[in-house]
Design a protein around this motif. Structure first.
Motif, short mmCIF file in Angstrom:
data_model
loop_
_atom_site.label_atom_id
_atom_site.label_comp_id
_atom_site.label_asym_id
_atom_site.label_seq_id
_atom_site.Cartn_x
_atom_site.Cartn_y
_atom_site.Cartn_z
N ALA A 8 -3.49 -9.34 8.27
CA ALA A 8 -3.83 -7.93 8.88
C ALA A 8 -3.09 -6.85 7.60
O ALA A 8 -3.69 -5.82 7.51
CB ALA A 8 -3.05 -7.88 10.06
N ALA A 9 -2.00 -7.33 7.24
CA ALA A 9 -1.33 -6.44 6.01
C ALA A 9 -2.17 -6.37 5.04
O ALA A 9 -2.24 -5.48 4.39
CB ALA A 9 -0.10 -7.20 5.87
N ARG A 10 -2.79 -7.53 4.49
CA ARG A 10 -3.67 -7.45 3.33
C ARG A 10 -4.99 -6.43 3.64
O ARG A 10 -5.33 -5.87 2.83
CB ARG A 10 -4.27 -8.78 3.13
N SER A 11 -5.40 -6.74 4.90
CA SER A 11 -6.55 -5.87 5.36
C SER A 11 -6.08 -4.47 5.32
O SER A 11 -6.99 -3.53 4.82
CB SER A 11 -6.93 -6.15 6.84
N ARG A 12 -5.09 -3.78 5.70
CA ARG A 12 -4.57 -2.45 5.78
C ARG A 12 -4.21 -2.14 4.42
O ARG A 12 -4.61 -1.10 3.98
CB ARG A 12 -3.24 -2.50 6.75
N LEU A 13 -3.74 -3.10 3.34
CA LEU A 13 -3.65 -2.58 2.08
C LEU A 13 -4.94 -2.66 1.48
O LEU A 13 -4.98 -1.47 0.85
CB LEU A 13 -2.79 -3.80 1.47
N PHE A 15 -7.56 -1.47 2.76
CA PHE A 15 -8.26 -0.32 3.03
C PHE A 15 -7.47 1.04 2.63
O PHE A 15 -8.14 2.15 2.12
CB PHE A 15 -8.15 -0.20 4.64
N ALA A 16 -6.31 1.03 2.52
CA ALA A 16 -5.63 2.27 1.80
C ALA A 16 -5.98 2.13 0.27
O ALA A 16 -6.04 3.18 -0.06
CB ALA A 16 -4.08 1.84 2.12
N ARG A 58 -14.75 5.15 9.07
CA ARG A 58 -13.30 5.01 9.07
C ARG A 58 -13.00 5.34 7.65
O ARG A 58 -11.91 6.05 7.53
CB ARG A 58 -12.70 3.72 9.48
#
Length: 172
Positions: A8-13, A15-16, A58
């Motif tokens: 999840a953290a990798r996915s958010r990173l 995305f950012a 998004r």
């Protein structure tokens, strides 16, 4: 069990990171200008359409919001190197804010050629609503329609066609 938070953290990173790249592409496209008054013609709308169409609603929305925040904070990302809160209060502010719903709507450009083309054209036209409405406060409605919409029709059609061609090519 511990892998889910890491993923999840990798996915958010990721995305950012993509949003940051998108805002940089939008900033670069703002510097390709055809000087017109009071609204310059730029390549920004092409990039806005592509951010939404290729990245999804998004991501497109996030990249445009980041771009606007960068400009509001004083980074010279707007057309001609403009920056700061004053740029978001000037004649082009409505168009800049119109990038948000345009990128979001372009994210729905899925399906066949006609649907994709229709969604991209609708997204492109959508940004003119707040753009012309805001510009009318400076130059009146009739002049805002002429210098903020009518003069941009040929470029709108060309950039929408380029976005559609790019989207179709990326799908292959």
């Amino acid at each position: 069990m511990m892998q889910l938070p890491i993923l999840a953290a990798r996915s958010r990173l990721a995305f950012a990171g993509f949003a940051l790249l998108g805002s940089a592409a939008l900033a670069a496209s703002a510097q390709i200008t055809l000087p017109m008054w009071p609204v310059p013609a730029t390549m920004q709308t092409l990039v806005v359409l592509l951010l939404g169409a290729l990245g999804g609603s998004r991501l497109g929305l996030a990249a445009v919001a980041l771009y606007l925040a960068e400009g509001a904070m004083g980074l010279p990302v707007f057309a001609g190197g403009a920056a700061g809160p004053a740029a978001l209060m000037g004649p082009t502010a409505g168009f800049l804010l119109g990038f948000l719903p345009a990128a979001w709507l372009a994210g729905f450009a899925r399906g066949g050629l006609l649907r994709q083309g229709g969604v991209l054209l609708a997204a492109h036209l959508l940004l003119f609503i707040p753009g012309v409405a805001w510009l009318a406060q400076f130059v009146g409605f009739e002049k805002a329609m002429m210098v903020g919409f009518v003069l941009f029709i040929p470029g709108t059609l060309v950039k929408t066609a380029l976005a559609l061609a790019t989207l179709r090519a990326a799908a292959r």
